[in-house]
Design an enzyme around this catalytic site. Structure first.
Site, PDB file in Angstrom:
ATOM      1  CD  GLU A 200     -19.428  -6.773  25.342  1.00 55.93           C
ATOM      2  OE1 GLU A 200     -19.473  -6.072  24.300  1.00 55.93           O
ATOM      3  OE2 GLU A 200     -20.379  -6.861  26.133  1.00 55.93           O
TER       4      GLU A 200
ATOM      5  CG  HIS B 137      -6.043   1.558  -0.399  1.00 56.59           C
ATOM      6  ND1 HIS B 137      -5.945   2.121   0.847  1.00 56.59           N
ATOM      7  CD2 HIS B 137      -6.251   0.233  -0.195  1.00 56.59           C
ATOM      8  CE1 HIS B 137      -6.100   1.173   1.768  1.00 56.59           C
ATOM      9  NE2 HIS B 137      -6.285   0.022   1.154  1.00 56.59           N
TER      10      HIS B 137
ATOM     11  CG  HIS C  34      -1.765  -1.221   1.341  1.00 57.80           C
ATOM     12  ND1 HIS C  34      -1.280  -2.452   1.733  1.00 57.80           N
ATOM     13  CD2 HIS C  34      -3.091  -1.415   1.100  1.00 57.80           C
ATOM     14  CE1 HIS C  34      -2.264  -3.345   1.725  1.00 57.80           C
ATOM     15  NE2 HIS C  34      -3.366  -2.749   1.349  1.00 57.80           N
TER      16      HIS C  34
ATOM     17  CG  HIS D  23     -27.642 -13.548  27.319  1.00 52.01           C
ATOM     18  ND1 HIS D  23     -28.521 -13.113  26.363  1.00 52.01           N
ATOM     19  CD2 HIS D  23     -27.339 -12.452  28.082  1.00 52.01           C
ATOM     20  CE1 HIS D  23     -28.752 -11.808  26.543  1.00 52.01           C
ATOM     21  NE2 HIS D  23     -28.057 -11.392  27.572  1.00 52.01           N
TER      22      HIS D  23
END
Lengths: 676, 676
Positions: A414, A260, A27, A477
């Site tokens: 999380e 890119h 890149h 869950h």
């Protein structure tokens, strides 16, 4: 600024372009756009190539890791052990210069590449620095005052993990963090306006960040320099320097997605070099004055390091205890005999949830292990991750704690938490980052977790509510695939302790680990203390927890299913099928034991039945038949679920008898023996 | 508003409190806080309990799914088939009222609970509605104009997945989306000020949302009603109604974390009922006038549904083709003979990357399958997910596409993308949502992926760059644990096709699926077209792709390793070890075949060696020995990596010979036979 600055910046651009072109992969665009910021920042970076581990060095994280050619060029110029030959080996087998930054390369603070992780790691680095400084700095003894810098791009800003971390960084008022946002308005699909029309400045401000803008960061060197100076004045806010750049600056295709992810074409490179005043027939050349300049930067860093060494010597005179602790931590060692603090249980001790037994461990360790830096994703009362009287890691102005606090309120974040833990671990000083959530929601952090394993950050996930045993919250869950997922990640321990001694063992091995992260899966429900468990035995990852003479069946279980297996084995043995029970709290650790040891646990001639209340996927490596849960759970009280899904002594005994009958007269090989 | 409104709101509160108390498990606080919004919103919700699948009904998503007692109460009041007895069975085994919303329950549009997912699902629902309307609405025939409503809380706003989706929703100018933010300032750990001090209004505005504020949403019913009216005027922006509420309003512990996740105590319930004018000795009672009121709401919905039916009949006169297509889609059927469009290959056809063959499939299908709604997380030129001349799904004002477009530019937002796909699938009308990223980064979306499987949303992940075959990007981008992770998720197909026919088979089975999502793992590098593959054979998930008389060894492989296995088998057969090759493109589908069929593929007496260039974890269910990659990859050109890691004919043959020797004279059972 001077013509020299322009020359240095363009030298960086051209060297990065040559590096990508030689590899014919990589890149070039982002390095070309960010070269000015890299030059201005690295000119004042506190870094000592002779001592890459110096604890008070500035940290640098390339969150848009695909721009790594830029970082290799900077490390080369600074005198880190990356040679021109290494640049020529970019992205080749066994080179020092892989396709994204990997922390094995000296000078690279964090392994990055997956977008959004690096900026989150940087926030972890900044948290660790703030904690280290608050704990050890004394009047006239500023042991720790480094900055953490990060470059990130549009891609990082689109990733949720970065949102989570940046919001927390604002809350935590991390003035030691300075982030450069490469606002080049180009992503792989083209202009960012096709998917990303948000106001990034306003968003970061909403999190509590200071945002500065350098409108022409292609050439406004002074603006970049001023922005850094201003950012350093922002003591109670992280700062983002939004720098509007041109991706692939100087290329014929500058400002497009075309620069890119593909090397520049030869004619483009030629015109670029000519335009910048370089010899288009030459590659990988840097003029001596540029090297000389960076040599002075490195020398400044070496001097700062030497001054710090002196400061630390004086500090040791004044504060011998703290200095000793710092030295111990810098050596990566835990306090001697720390493991004696771990609780030991006998079968007379009362049944407890393993999450509760985890809390007991943390409470016993916290005073002697100042490197413990914990937290939870808003489930503290469920995860039981906070020892009594813990001080929260909070900006003092909130009145809720201070930076010497060692309990981080991560919020419901999380993934950010996982990436921040990686940053804390990367800081050094033996930081032992741990944090809690439900086992099922560690999956939200999969992207960070695999990077813990890949980078060798020994972080610890306290993963409670580890099965249908959580009961009423239901299948959304309840983990099913989760342990299989984690066990398939290389270099990751996945503990599922069956009782208190096994919980202690899980922490013992996890905290002693210097290169391997852990997930410790813990129950919501109570577990009895087993008769034959011990920290020592469990520390081997697998052992015989119940045996019968001439066993002709083995039940291999983990966590909450071990006591069920023992009950079942007793019944089977009484019914004439002598049965052994093997507890396998961690496959990773068990697999590292000697073949002889493992074969003594799971020998030839005896069929093995696995019992684990989730996916059976993967158990074939040890077991010949499986009692598990290859479907989603349900919402009901835990006992009702265990019964419904066949996790009762009766159901296990019935299945075990089928296994015994099935293998009668057949030769049974241990699954541990393989042809290669 | 009237006293009746207060009465109705408090009836909702009390019934939710009774529901949680009876279960002795659950979350009373949020239902009590959001009851006013629920009453005001549901009073005007376009919903027909007699026809929960009506395509033009308003959608409602409870993103803070722990507040599900509220939703059950509302559905009960509206006359959905949830009785008082069902409320009394809240969170019990096999009830209609599990601990979080599950879409099996009529009236529940999406399964939610894991935070951040629901608001993202709602955005998917809004996208689908916008697309459906743009495609089928005609002057005077507004076939589709429903709103999507969602309630979400602080926890959702902290989750990165919500950030990703909300940013995209702002970009997409989804005026058909109205979200209620329950700003109650409490999370499990206590006051949100310990972790979440951002300015949510400013953040949502930065994404391009309209944000309204109801400062006292505990009792300001008119304010809530006005806000909804104003939100509906916002045609080019999604609207968030930030409602400041008191969690557990009316409880003695209102406004604290104490009312979040535990039932109210009996004395608290008693005082609450008394305060609200209810009989404290009664539970689960609702006065008739409240039922009557909701009966009128349901009647209004039934009337609207009937009017829509008439409208659609008239539409069918005017636009028979469109009407037929809509009817087909509403029946959940694909066009007849659609599978004939799938490309078929012979071994004479040239080698192609399977990502390229995937592009060919999409290009062949798109015209006949208007339900295909695709996209990519900013990797379009890498994933090849966009057919030529696709129109982007974009707000018309951008000039970049329009809402009838079927290609979504998701940006670098994998988790949001996964959750949005779930919402699109939940809309109905047979939407086939697919989208692309690198296989390794599907893991970022783990949270959404497992909900696809749990909810039965048949979405398709086009997961390219599926191994170390991606080469130079290196180990941060190379999946190792990924297939094991996904294969362990119940109800998920994980395809890894070996050639063009297998790619077609993967799409055939995935698109025909109505209840099972798929991940299709595709290569960056070219794969040869195999001699013996076919769509039919591959559609069984596993088949013999190369056979030798009296084979005494089986090589079982997937994807790019199948041709390697065939080359190796040829060499082994020539060397006197007759060898069969089995291609196993999808374990899930293979497992569903008859035992006889499976045993014909993997019979007794022949050792099986798996070959797959990633974790061997889980292959024990089919194979006796494994050639895989139980460590992370590296950065180098792909060919160099395959060689380094032993994925060459030479290395495979050598290992296969070891397996042959190891099992010589031993009895070998097929791994498919198990005792139960």
């Amino acid at each position: 600024m001077s013509d020299f600055t322009t020359k240095a910046v363009n030298s960086i651009r051209v060297l990065a372009v040559d590096t990508v072109a030689k590899a014919n992969s990589g890149h070039p665009g982002a390095p070309m756009g960010m070269a000015p910021a890299a030059h201005i920042l690295f000119s004042q970076l506190k870094t000592n190539p002779a001592n890459p581990a110096w604890i008070n060095r500035d940290r640098f994280v390339l969150s848009n890791g695909h721009a790594v050619a830029l970082l290799y060029v900077m490390l080369h110029l600074l005198g880190y052990p990356i040679s021109i030959q290494d640049l020529k080996n970019f992205r080749q087998l066994d080179s020092k210069t892989p396709g994204h930054p990997e922390s094995e390369t000296p000078g690279i603070d964090v392994t990055t590449g997956p977008l959004g992780q690096g900026v989150s790691n940087a926030i972890g680095l900044a948290i660790a620095q703030a904690n280290f400084a608050a704990k050890y700095n004394k009047p006239n003894f500023t042991i720790s005052d480094n900055y953490t810098y990060t470059f990130f791009g549009d891609g990082c800003m689109m990733e949720g993990v970065a949102s989570e971390s940046c919001s927390l960084a604002g809350h935590l008022q991390l003035g030691n963090l300075i982030a450069f946002y490469d606002d080049n308005k180009i992503s792989i699909d083209g202009s960012t306006n096709i998917a990303f029309s948000e106001d990034v400045t306003k968003r970061l401000e909403s999190y509590g960040w200071e945002v500065l803008h350098v409108a022409n960061a292609d050439t406004d060197y002074q603006g970049l320099s001023d922005a850094i100076a201003k950012a350093k004045l922002s003591k109670n806010k992280p700062t983002c320097i939004k720098m509007t750049t041109t991706i692939g600056y100087g290329s014929l295709n500058q400002g497009t997605a075309g620069v890119h992810g593909s090397p520049l074409k030869p004619d483009d490179i030629a015109q670029l070099k000519e335009k910048f005043g370089f010899d288009p027939t030459q590659s990988f050349t840097v003029e001596q004055d540029v090297y000389d300049y960076y040599a002075t930067v490195a020398a400044k860093g070496a001097k700062a390091n030497a001054e710090w060494d002196n400061l630390f010597d004086a500090y040791a005179q004044e504060y011998p205890e703290e200095a000793e602790e710092i030295s111990r931590r810098l050596s990566g060692k835990l306090p001697e005999n720390w493991e004696k603090l771990l609780p030991v249980y006998t079968s007379a001790d009362k049944a407890l949830a393993s999450r509760k037994m985890s809390e007991v461990v943390l409470s016993k360790l916290e005073q002697d292990l100042p490197e413990l830096l914990g937290g939870s994703a808003d489930l503290t009362p469920s995860n039981l991750t906070r020892w009594p009287d813990a001080v929260d890691f909070q900006p003092p102005s909130t009145g809720l704690g201070d930076y010497s606090g060692r309990y981080i309120r991560y919020g419901v974040r999380e993934h950010g938490m996982g990436a921040i833990m990686n940053g804390i671990a990367a800081f050094g000083a033996n930081y032992k980052a741990y944090s809690g959530t439900f086992l099922n929601f560690v999956s939200y952090a999969s992207g960070a977790l695999r990077l813990s394993a890949l980078s060798g950050h020994p972080v610890v996930w306290v993963a409670t509510h580890d099965s249908i045993g959580l009961g009423e919250d239901g299948p959304t869950h309840q983990p099913i695939e989760t342990l299989a997922h984690f066990r398939a990640i290389p270099n990751l321990m996945v503990w599922r302790p069956a009782d208190g001694n096994e919980v202690s063992a899980a922490y013992k091995v996890s905290l002693e680990s210097t290169q391997t992260p852990s997930v410790i899966a813990l129950t919501r429900q109570n577990l009895p203390q087993l008769e034959n468990s011990s920290i020592e035995k469990a520390s081997r990852g697998g052992y015989v927890v119940y045996d019968t003479k001439d066993a002709r069946l083995i039940l291999a279980a983990t966590g909450s299913e071990v006591s069920l297996a023992i009950d079942s084995a007793k019944e089977l043995s009484a019914a004439g099928i002598p049965t052994r029970v093997v507890s396998l709290p961690d496959f990773f650790t068990f697999d590292k034991q000697s073949h002889d040891y493992k074969k003594s646990i799971l020998p030839d001639g005896i069929p093995v039945i696995s019992i684990e209340v989730m996916s059976t996927y993967g158990w074939g490596k040890y077991a010949h038949a499986h009692i598990g849960l290859d479907h989603f759970g349900a919402s009901a009280p835990a006992a009702a679920l265990f019964k419904k899904f066949g996790f009762t002594t009766e159901a296990v005994v019935e299945k075990a008898k089928k296994v015994d009958a099935f293998y009668a007269g057949k030769s049974v090989l241990s699954r541990l023996d393989t042809p290669f």
